[in-house]
Design a protein around this motif. Structure first.
Motif, mmCIF file in Angstrom:
data_model
loop_
_atom_site.group_PDB
_atom_site.id
_atom_site.type_symbol
_atom_site.label_atom_id
_atom_site.label_comp_id
_atom_site.label_asym_id
_atom_site.label_seq_id
_atom_site.Cartn_x
_atom_site.Cartn_y
_atom_site.Cartn_z
ATOM 1 N N PHE A 182 -4.879 3.043 -0.408
ATOM 2 C CA PHE A 182 -5.353 3.655 0.832
ATOM 3 C C PHE A 182 -5.865 2.595 1.799
ATOM 4 O O PHE A 182 -5.612 2.670 3.004
ATOM 5 C CB PHE A 182 -6.452 4.687 0.552
ATOM 6 C CG PHE A 182 -5.936 6.044 0.218
ATOM 7 C CD1 PHE A 182 -5.171 6.752 1.120
ATOM 8 C CD2 PHE A 182 -6.221 6.623 -1.009
ATOM 9 C CE1 PHE A 182 -4.687 8.010 0.818
ATOM 10 C CE2 PHE A 182 -5.745 7.877 -1.323
ATOM 11 C CZ PHE A 182 -4.976 8.576 -0.417
ATOM 12 N N THR A 183 -6.571 1.609 1.283
ATOM 13 C CA THR A 183 -7.083 0.544 2.147
ATOM 14 C C THR A 183 -5.951 -0.246 2.771
ATOM 15 O O THR A 183 -5.942 -0.492 3.981
ATOM 16 C CB THR A 183 -8.004 -0.394 1.346
ATOM 17 O OG1 THR A 183 -9.049 0.378 0.767
ATOM 18 C CG2 THR A 183 -8.593 -1.465 2.227
ATOM 19 N N GLY A 218 0.809 -1.217 0.000
ATOM 20 C CA GLY A 218 0.000 0.000 0.000
ATOM 21 C C GLY A 218 0.837 1.260 0.000
ATOM 22 O O GLY A 218 0.541 2.216 -0.730
ATOM 23 N N SER A 258 -4.723 10.374 -13.001
ATOM 24 C CA SER A 258 -5.615 9.224 -13.150
ATOM 25 C C SER A 258 -5.277 8.373 -14.365
ATOM 26 O O SER A 258 -5.726 7.234 -14.459
ATOM 27 C CB SER A 258 -7.068 9.692 -13.237
ATOM 28 O OG SER A 258 -7.248 10.497 -14.389
ATOM 29 N N SER A 284 -4.750 4.367 -11.526
ATOM 30 C CA SER A 284 -6.213 4.345 -11.589
ATOM 31 C C SER A 284 -6.825 4.572 -10.211
ATOM 32 O O SER A 284 -6.154 4.435 -9.176
ATOM 33 C CB SER A 284 -6.692 3.009 -12.156
ATOM 34 O OG SER A 284 -6.446 1.972 -11.238
ATOM 35 N N THR A 285 -8.089 4.904 -10.200
ATOM 36 C CA THR A 285 -8.773 5.135 -8.931
ATOM 37 C C THR A 285 -8.892 3.835 -8.135
ATOM 38 O O THR A 285 -8.886 3.878 -6.902
ATOM 39 C CB THR A 285 -10.170 5.722 -9.168
ATOM 40 O OG1 THR A 285 -10.904 4.873 -10.050
ATOM 41 C CG2 THR A 285 -10.080 7.112 -9.771
ATOM 42 N N GLU A 286 -8.979 2.699 -8.821
ATOM 43 C CA GLU A 286 -9.030 1.414 -8.112
ATOM 44 C C GLU A 286 -7.707 1.135 -7.411
ATOM 45 O O GLU A 286 -7.690 0.667 -6.271
ATOM 46 C CB GLU A 286 -9.360 0.266 -9.077
ATOM 47 C CG GLU A 286 -10.762 0.294 -9.637
ATOM 48 C CD GLU A 286 -10.887 1.178 -10.867
ATOM 49 O OE1 GLU A 286 -9.846 1.588 -11.432
ATOM 50 O OE2 GLU A 286 -12.031 1.481 -11.247
ATOM 51 N N GLN A 287 -6.590 1.424 -8.091
ATOM 52 C CA GLN A 287 -5.283 1.237 -7.473
ATOM 53 C C GLN A 287 -5.114 2.158 -6.271
ATOM 54 O O GLN A 287 -4.571 1.757 -5.242
ATOM 55 C CB GLN A 287 -4.170 1.507 -8.484
ATOM 56 C CG GLN A 287 -4.025 0.461 -9.547
ATOM 57 C CD GLN A 287 -3.001 0.866 -10.590
ATOM 58 O OE1 GLN A 287 -2.879 2.046 -10.924
ATOM 59 N NE2 GLN A 287 -2.275 -0.119 -11.105
ATOM 60 N N LEU A 288 -5.571 3.378 -6.414
ATOM 61 C CA LEU A 288 -5.461 4.337 -5.322
ATOM 62 C C LEU A 288 -6.320 3.925 -4.135
ATOM 63 O O LEU A 288 -5.897 4.030 -2.973
ATOM 64 C CB LEU A 288 -5.850 5.726 -5.820
ATOM 65 C CG LEU A 288 -5.455 6.908 -4.965
ATOM 66 C CD1 LEU A 288 -3.958 6.929 -4.730
ATOM 67 C CD2 LEU A 288 -5.896 8.198 -5.620
ATOM 68 N N ALA A 289 -7.529 3.428 -4.415
ATOM 69 C CA ALA A 289 -8.404 2.963 -3.330
ATOM 70 C C ALA A 289 -7.794 1.769 -2.607
ATOM 71 O O ALA A 289 -7.831 1.697 -1.372
ATOM 72 C CB ALA A 289 -9.774 2.599 -3.892
ATOM 73 N N MET A 290 -7.233 0.836 -3.357
ATOM 74 C CA MET A 290 -6.582 -0.321 -2.729
ATOM 75 C C MET A 290 -5.372 0.112 -1.910
ATOM 76 O O MET A 290 -5.122 -0.410 -0.821
ATOM 77 C CB MET A 290 -6.163 -1.345 -3.786
ATOM 78 C CG MET A 290 -7.325 -2.055 -4.444
ATOM 79 S SD MET A 290 -8.282 -3.038 -3.289
ATOM 80 C CE MET A 290 -7.157 -4.358 -2.987
#
Length: 148
Positions: A61-62, A35, A49, A53-59
């Motif tokens: 952060f998670t 992460g 972006s 990608s926003t999915e990579q960024l969300a993962m």
């Protein structure tokens, strides 16, 4: 025959719990490093972006916002147990700490060397941000593990 069953149960649970806790700590450290390296990549690319990608960024952060606090809380509970360690506790801690340190050291040093090789090479393709981010992310967890 019934008297041996509870003794076996107590012994197996006292052996299995540290193995699970240290295994979980190892996994949390690896997830946190992943992460962090993705967050550093996004930071170095300016949160573009098209590159992250926003999915990579969300993962990322998670993995970071969940993995680091959970690893810290788990480390605090393990540290209390290690105040009076048994031989098995010492052995499992040594194995877990060595494995985590070796994995993070290998990942961060390989990325750092790739970053330095990219600076020297004639072809500048702009991939230095990703390799530097991986070196920093894994290096941060390596430094924390070394401090332990």
């Amino acid at each position: 025959m019934a008297a041996t069953a509870p003794a076996f149960h107590v012994q197996s649970s006292s052996v299995l719990r540290p193995v699970i806790l240290h295994g979980l700590l190892f996994v949390l450290l690896m997830v946190s490093a992943t992460g962090l390296s993705t967050l550093f990549t996004a930071l170095f690319h300016g949160f573009d972006s098209l590159l992250v990608s926003t999915e990579q960024l969300a993962m990322a952060f998670t993995f970071t916002l969940v993995g680091i606090p959970l690893a810290w809380l788990l480390w605090r509970s393990i540290r209390k147990r290690l105040a009076r360690p048994s031989a098995f506790d010492s052995a499992i801690w040594s194995l877990q700490a060595s494995a985590a340190y070796l994995a993070t050291l290998a990942a961060s040093s390989c990325a750092a060397l790739a970053f330095l090789a990219g600076l020297v090479s004639a072809a500048r393709d702009g991939a230095w941000q990703s390799t530097l981010a991986v070196a920093l992310g894994w290096g941060t967890v390596c430094a924390w593990q070394h401090r332990q």
